[in-house]
Design a protein around this motif. Sequence first.
Motif, PDB file in Angstrom:
ATOM      1  N   UNK A 106     -38.810 -18.117  25.919  1.00  0.00           N
ATOM      2  CA  UNK A 106     -37.814 -18.402  26.950  1.00  0.00           C
ATOM      3  C   UNK A 106     -37.867 -17.351  28.057  1.00  0.00           C
ATOM      4  N   UNK A 107     -37.978 -16.085  27.668  1.00  0.00           N
ATOM      5  CA  UNK A 107     -38.052 -15.006  28.653  1.00  0.00           C
ATOM      6  C   UNK A 107     -39.284 -15.148  29.538  1.00  0.00           C
ATOM      7  N   UNK A 108     -40.375 -15.636  28.949  1.00  0.00           N
ATOM      8  CA  UNK A 108     -41.620 -15.780  29.693  1.00  0.00           C
ATOM      9  C   UNK A 108     -41.714 -17.134  30.407  1.00  0.00           C
ATOM     10  N   UNK A 109     -40.623 -17.898  30.352  1.00  0.00           N
ATOM     11  CA  UNK A 109     -40.574 -19.238  30.963  1.00  0.00           C
ATOM     12  C   UNK A 109     -41.692 -20.129  30.424  1.00  0.00           C
ATOM     13  N   UNK A 110     -41.930 -20.003  29.117  1.00  0.00           N
ATOM     14  CA  UNK A 110     -42.974 -20.782  28.453  1.00  0.00           C
ATOM     15  C   UNK A 110     -42.386 -21.728  27.414  1.00  0.00           C
ATOM     16  N   UNK A 111     -41.073 -21.968  27.488  1.00  0.00           N
ATOM     17  CA  UNK A 111     -40.400 -22.789  26.481  1.00  0.00           C
ATOM     18  C   UNK A 111     -40.040 -24.152  27.038  1.00  0.00           C
ATOM     19  N   UNK A 112     -40.580 -25.211  26.405  1.00  0.00           N
ATOM     20  CA  UNK A 112     -40.178 -26.595  26.707  1.00  0.00           C
ATOM     21  C   UNK A 112     -40.201 -26.891  28.206  1.00  0.00           C
ATOM     22  N   UNK A 113     -41.292 -26.556  28.875  1.00  0.00           N
ATOM     23  CA  UNK A 113     -41.373 -26.718  30.326  1.00  0.00           C
ATOM     24  C   UNK A 113     -41.601 -28.158  30.751  1.00  0.00           C
ATOM     25  N   UNK A 114     -42.281 -28.931  29.910  1.00  0.00           N
ATOM     26  CA  UNK A 114     -42.609 -30.324  30.247  1.00  0.00           C
ATOM     27  C   UNK A 114     -41.641 -31.237  29.511  1.00  0.00           C
ATOM     28  N   UNK A 115     -40.657 -31.775  30.225  1.00  0.00           N
ATOM     29  CA  UNK A 115     -39.612 -32.577  29.585  1.00  0.00           C
ATOM     30  C   UNK A 115     -40.183 -33.804  28.888  1.00  0.00           C
TER      31      UNK A 115
END
Length: 275
Positions: free
Chosen positions: A66-75
């Motif tokens: 989440x901190x790296x903005x790598x969590x569940x990015x593609x809905x």
Amino acid sequence: MSLFSRMLGAAALAAVAVLSGCAGVNTTQSGSIGVNRTQYMSSMVPEAQLVQEAGQQYSQIIDEARKQKALDRDANLVARVNAITKRLVAQVGVFRPDAASWDWEVHVLSVDEVNAWCMPGGKMAVYTGLVNQIKPTDAELAAIMGHEMAHALREHARERVSQQMVTNIGLSVLAIATGSSAASDLGGQLSNVMFTLPNSRTHETEADRMGVELAARAGYDPRAAVTLWQKMGAAAGGKAPPEFMSTHPSAETRINELQQASAQVMPLYEAAIKK
């Protein structure tokens, strides 16, 4: 007493510790596919404690993503993975009824590596590198996820941690004789077996077979496990397969085994799609 004599005595104590520290269990029912090997678990590795440790490690992984903005990015991909997971989870009771009440959870991590995994207790992750490089169909993705879920259902991580823990007892006893020392912790052992060491051939075969049955019961063509492995082989380009799918025999051997397993559960798939 000579060093050799002390080492012999220590080895004998280690053997006793190994034999007394593990109990034969069968974590799952055999299912239609017939997985019924007796497993040996150490009393030093309680299931509840390992699940708790897995949950803590999972939270750390998810928080970092989440901190790296790598969590569940593609809905759309997240929705796809969740839909497949839901259908597979609905079938886990055939192998172990208690797993239906596990706190199952899955996330998509934006990582280039071809990987997916399921921790003890049902905490899962799928990497975007797997989807982007292999380009699996829904049925092929179900084969991957069913395979990983089978590892958790069968408690392969606990079995491997148990093996390491009792081995460490032997090493510690030997260390007394030689004057050295050794120590380990449950969290470190779990991390090691989950993310560092490849699975054994036995565990991979069981996960393959159980995963095929889970997929078939969920209404996914079990033959997709075969095409998936063919894609894996092509993507590897003659190199070793992805770590999470690692195994000792050749790809051809594994494909043959998956062909037999998928044929065995085809009636389950045909019944599922008629519902």
